[in-house]
Design a protein around this motif. Structure first.
Motif, PDB file in Angstrom:
ATOM      1  N   PHE A 158       0.751  -1.161   0.019  1.00 52.98           N
ATOM      2  CA  PHE A 158      -0.036   0.022   0.007  1.00 52.98           C
ATOM      3  C   PHE A 158       0.926   1.340  -0.106  1.00 52.98           C
ATOM      4  O   PHE A 158       0.615   2.388  -0.436  1.00 52.98           O
ATOM      5  CB  PHE A 158      -1.065   0.152   1.123  1.00 52.98           C
ATOM      6  N   VAL A 159       1.877   1.333   0.355  1.00 47.45           N
ATOM      7  CA  VAL A 159       2.783   2.695   0.401  1.00 47.45           C
ATOM      8  C   VAL A 159       3.099   2.991  -0.899  1.00 47.45           C
ATOM      9  O   VAL A 159       2.909   4.235  -1.400  1.00 47.45           O
ATOM     10  CB  VAL A 159       4.016   2.447   1.516  1.00 47.45           C
ATOM     11  N   PRO A 160       3.728   2.038  -1.753  1.00 49.58           N
ATOM     12  CA  PRO A 160       3.777   2.463  -3.199  1.00 49.58           C
ATOM     13  C   PRO A 160       2.718   2.762  -3.837  1.00 49.58           C
ATOM     14  O   PRO A 160       2.721   3.645  -4.617  1.00 49.58           O
ATOM     15  CB  PRO A 160       4.388   1.228  -3.694  1.00 49.58           C
ATOM     16  N   LEU A 161       1.441   2.110  -3.548  1.00 47.75           N
ATOM     17  CA  LEU A 161       0.202   2.285  -4.204  1.00 47.75           C
ATOM     18  C   LEU A 161      -0.068   4.058  -3.837  1.00 47.75           C
ATOM     19  O   LEU A 161      -0.598   4.717  -4.832  1.00 47.75           O
ATOM     20  CB  LEU A 161      -0.877   1.539  -3.900  1.00 47.75           C
ATOM     21  N   GLU A 162      -0.033   4.230  -2.621  1.00 45.88           N
ATOM     22  CA  GLU A 162      -0.349   5.515  -2.449  1.00 45.88           C
ATOM     23  C   GLU A 162       0.320   6.724  -2.784  1.00 45.88           C
ATOM     24  O   GLU A 162       0.222   7.799  -3.213  1.00 45.88           O
ATOM     25  CB  GLU A 162      -0.507   5.826  -0.684  1.00 45.88           C
ATOM     26  N   ALA A 163       1.621   6.324  -2.911  1.00 46.80           N
ATOM     27  CA  ALA A 163       2.710   7.227  -3.483  1.00 46.80           C
ATOM     28  C   ALA A 163       2.322   7.500  -5.092  1.00 46.80           C
ATOM     29  O   ALA A 163       2.308   8.504  -5.627  1.00 46.80           O
ATOM     30  CB  ALA A 163       4.102   6.863  -3.292  1.00 46.80           C
ATOM     31  N   TYR A 164       2.060   6.295  -5.779  1.00 50.72           N
ATOM     32  CA  TYR A 164       1.847   6.367  -7.113  1.00 50.72           C
ATOM     33  C   TYR A 164       0.659   7.147  -7.207  1.00 50.72           C
ATOM     34  O   TYR A 164       0.310   7.693  -8.182  1.00 50.72           O
ATOM     35  CB  TYR A 164       1.806   5.184  -7.866  1.00 50.72           C
ATOM     36  N   LYS A 165      -0.482   6.978  -6.310  1.00 50.85           N
ATOM     37  CA  LYS A 165      -2.026   7.644  -6.483  1.00 50.85           C
ATOM     38  C   LYS A 165      -1.732   9.019  -6.301  1.00 50.85           C
ATOM     39  O   LYS A 165      -2.410   9.864  -7.099  1.00 50.85           O
ATOM     40  CB  LYS A 165      -2.682   6.931  -5.404  1.00 50.85           C
ATOM     41  N   ASP A 166      -0.920   9.329  -5.436  1.00 50.66           N
ATOM     42  CA  ASP A 166      -0.643  10.960  -5.265  1.00 50.66           C
ATOM     43  C   ASP A 166      -0.340  11.613  -6.400  1.00 50.66           C
ATOM     44  O   ASP A 166      -0.791  13.016  -6.592  1.00 50.66           O
ATOM     45  CB  ASP A 166       0.276  11.398  -4.054  1.00 50.66           C
ATOM     46  N   ARG A 167       0.701  11.138  -7.151  1.00 50.34           N
ATOM     47  CA  ARG A 167       1.129  11.816  -8.271  1.00 50.34           C
ATOM     48  C   ARG A 167       1.970  12.981  -8.404  1.00 50.34           C
ATOM     49  O   ARG A 167       2.203  13.768  -9.462  1.00 50.34           O
ATOM     50  CB  ARG A 167       0.264  11.693  -9.537  1.00 50.34           C
ATOM     51  N   ALA A 168       2.031  13.318  -7.086  1.00 48.07           N
ATOM     52  CA  ALA A 168       2.843  14.735  -7.003  1.00 48.07           C
ATOM     53  C   ALA A 168       4.378  14.403  -6.835  1.00 48.07           C
ATOM     54  O   ALA A 168       5.053  15.416  -6.624  1.00 48.07           O
ATOM     55  CB  ALA A 168       2.152  15.529  -5.548  1.00 48.07           C
ATOM     56  N   TRP A 169       4.758  13.401  -6.856  1.00 47.37           N
ATOM     57  CA  TRP A 169       6.037  12.903  -6.870  1.00 47.37           C
ATOM     58  C   TRP A 169       6.563  12.833  -8.155  1.00 47.37           C
ATOM     59  O   TRP A 169       6.317  12.203  -9.128  1.00 47.37           O
ATOM     60  CB  TRP A 169       6.292  11.453  -6.127  1.00 47.37           C
ATOM     61  N   PRO A 170       8.190  13.427  -8.430  1.00 47.84           N
ATOM     62  CA  PRO A 170       8.760  13.326  -9.624  1.00 47.84           C
ATOM     63  C   PRO A 170       9.228  11.772  -9.763  1.00 47.84           C
ATOM     64  O   PRO A 170       9.066  11.120  -8.759  1.00 47.84           O
ATOM     65  CB  PRO A 170      10.102  13.937  -9.422  1.00 47.84           C
ATOM     66  N   VAL A 171       9.327  11.218 -11.124  1.00 50.24           N
ATOM     67  CA  VAL A 171       9.419   9.842 -11.211  1.00 50.24           C
ATOM     68  C   VAL A 171      10.894   9.211 -10.375  1.00 50.24           C
ATOM     69  O   VAL A 171      10.474   8.396  -9.780  1.00 50.24           O
ATOM     70  CB  VAL A 171       9.931   9.565 -12.540  1.00 50.24           C
ATOM     71  N   TRP A 172      11.663   9.980 -10.228  1.00 45.56           N
ATOM     72  CA  TRP A 172      13.032   9.576  -9.473  1.00 45.56           C
ATOM     73  C   TRP A 172      12.504   9.351  -7.695  1.00 45.56           C
ATOM     74  O   TRP A 172      13.052   8.327  -7.488  1.00 45.56           O
ATOM     75  CB  TRP A 172      14.298  10.361  -9.638  1.00 45.56           C
ATOM     76  N   GLU A 173      11.767  10.249  -7.594  1.00 51.18           N
ATOM     77  CA  GLU A 173      11.679  10.217  -6.109  1.00 51.18           C
ATOM     78  C   GLU A 173      10.550   8.938  -5.752  1.00 51.18           C
ATOM     79  O   GLU A 173      10.471   8.349  -4.665  1.00 51.18           O
ATOM     80  CB  GLU A 173      10.671  11.408  -5.383  1.00 51.18           C
ATOM     81  N   LEU A 174       9.571   8.689  -6.833  1.00 54.74           N
ATOM     82  CA  LEU A 174       8.734   7.717  -6.877  1.00 54.74           C
ATOM     83  C   LEU A 174       9.464   6.379  -6.762  1.00 54.74           C
ATOM     84  O   LEU A 174       9.008   5.440  -5.971  1.00 54.74           O
ATOM     85  CB  LEU A 174       7.679   7.772  -7.796  1.00 54.74           C
ATOM     86  N   ILE A 175      10.300   6.364  -7.658  1.00 57.05           N
ATOM     87  CA  ILE A 175      11.342   5.108  -7.658  1.00 57.05           C
ATOM     88  C   ILE A 175      11.949   4.855  -6.165  1.00 57.05           C
ATOM     89  O   ILE A 175      11.912   3.811  -5.657  1.00 57.05           O
ATOM     90  CB  ILE A 175      12.348   5.111  -9.030  1.00 57.05           C
ATOM     91  N   ALA A 176      12.582   6.018  -5.537  1.00 55.34           N
ATOM     92  CA  ALA A 176      13.339   5.801  -4.405  1.00 55.34           C
ATOM     93  C   ALA A 176      12.361   5.205  -3.227  1.00 55.34           C
ATOM     94  O   ALA A 176      12.553   4.853  -2.418  1.00 55.34           O
ATOM     95  CB  ALA A 176      13.656   7.152  -4.023  1.00 55.34           C
ATOM     96  N   ILE A 177      10.921   5.776  -3.333  1.00 50.97           N
ATOM     97  CA  ILE A 177      10.081   5.466  -2.359  1.00 50.97           C
ATOM     98  C   ILE A 177       9.815   4.102  -2.559  1.00 50.97           C
ATOM     99  O   ILE A 177       9.557   3.521  -1.415  1.00 50.97           O
ATOM    100  CB  ILE A 177       8.642   6.570  -2.617  1.00 50.97           C
TER     101      ILE A 177
END
Length: 69
Positions: free
Chosen positions: A27-46
């Motif tokens: 669920f943490v990656p899903l929430e981060a992806y759903k938010d879409r406020a993150w740049p791609v590199w930060e999303l991958i890091a998360i």
């Protein structure tokens, strides 16, 4: 507390910790992806950080479960 009760408690705690790890990994990656406020590199890091932390929590749950009196 008898030996059987101690074993049962450690099994339940280990199972609970493992279930928490799976929820974190999913669920943490899903929430981060759903938010879409993150740049791609930060999303991958998360996602990478979450998976590593989840694996650590899974290992802790397995270690607790195996530690039987």
């Amino acid at each position: 507390m008898s030996e059987r009760e101690k074993s049962s408690v450690s099994e339940m705690i280990g199972e609970f910790v493992r279930e928490i790890a799976v929820l974190v990994i999913v669920f943490v990656p899903l929430e981060a992806y759903k938010d879409r406020a993150w740049p791609v590199w930060e999303l991958i890091a998360i996602m990478v950080t979450t998976v590593l932390i989840g694996i650590g929590i899974l290992a802790l749950g397995i270690a607790i479960e195996r530690r039987r009196p």
